[in-house]
Design a protein around this motif. Structure first.
Motif, PDB file in Angstrom:
ATOM      1  N   SER A 115      23.410 -83.023  15.038  1.00  0.00           N
ATOM      2  CA  SER A 115      23.915 -81.670  14.783  1.00  0.00           C
ATOM      3  C   SER A 115      23.284 -81.040  13.542  1.00  0.00           C
ATOM      4  O   SER A 115      23.287 -79.827  13.398  1.00  0.00           O
ATOM      5  N   GLN A 116      22.744 -81.889  12.651  1.00  0.00           N
ATOM      6  CA  GLN A 116      22.120 -81.374  11.435  1.00  0.00           C
ATOM      7  C   GLN A 116      20.650 -81.790  11.331  1.00  0.00           C
ATOM      8  O   GLN A 116      20.049 -81.743  10.263  1.00  0.00           O
TER       9      GLN A 116
ATOM     10  N   LEU B 296      19.760 -89.424   3.350  1.00  0.00           N
ATOM     11  CA  LEU B 296      20.219 -88.118   3.808  1.00  0.00           C
ATOM     12  C   LEU B 296      19.957 -87.086   2.721  1.00  0.00           C
ATOM     13  O   LEU B 296      20.043 -87.399   1.526  1.00  0.00           O
ATOM     14  N   PRO B 297      19.661 -85.837   3.095  1.00  0.00           N
ATOM     15  CA  PRO B 297      19.446 -84.805   2.078  1.00  0.00           C
ATOM     16  C   PRO B 297      20.695 -84.618   1.213  1.00  0.00           C
ATOM     17  O   PRO B 297      21.820 -84.837   1.683  1.00  0.00           O
ATOM     18  N   ASP B 298      20.500 -84.205  -0.028  1.00  0.00           N
ATOM     19  CA  ASP B 298      21.633 -84.010  -0.937  1.00  0.00           C
ATOM     20  C   ASP B 298      22.623 -82.969  -0.421  1.00  0.00           C
ATOM     21  O   ASP B 298      23.800 -83.016  -0.745  1.00  0.00           O
ATOM     22  N   ASN B 299      22.129 -82.035   0.385  1.00  0.00           N
ATOM     23  CA  ASN B 299      23.010 -80.969   0.876  1.00  0.00           C
ATOM     24  C   ASN B 299      23.644 -81.302   2.224  1.00  0.00           C
ATOM     25  O   ASN B 299      24.320 -80.474   2.825  1.00  0.00           O
ATOM     26  N   TRP B 300      23.453 -82.553   2.713  1.00  0.00           N
ATOM     27  CA  TRP B 300      24.083 -82.969   3.961  1.00  0.00           C
ATOM     28  C   TRP B 300      25.590 -83.023   3.762  1.00  0.00           C
ATOM     29  O   TRP B 300      26.082 -83.415   2.701  1.00  0.00           O
ATOM     30  N   VAL B 301      26.336 -82.592   4.779  1.00  0.00           N
ATOM     31  CA  VAL B 301      27.799 -82.634   4.734  1.00  0.00           C
ATOM     32  C   VAL B 301      28.326 -83.293   6.000  1.00  0.00           C
ATOM     33  O   VAL B 301      27.642 -83.355   7.027  1.00  0.00           O
TER      34      VAL B 301
END
Length: 52
Positions: free
Chosen positions: A21-22, A33-38
């Protein structure tokens, strides 16, 4: 690979699945994972996850 669980909603990030989904490819470890992953379920940030 280690799985990580969201402490807010219980979502489990499984590196063997990734997060389509991301745009996160299968095989991506949590620490890559990217720092902005949620969390895809509740939007919690990476610091709200615990290794399981």
């Amino acid at each position: 690979m280690e799985k990580w669980q969201c402490t807010i909603c219980g979502y489990i990030y499984d590196p063997s699945v990734g997060d389509p989904s991301q745009g996160i490819s299968p095989g991506t470890p949590f620490d890559k994972l990217p720092d902005n992953w949620v969390c895809p379920e509740c939007g919690a940030t990476k610091d709200m996850f615990e290794k399981i």
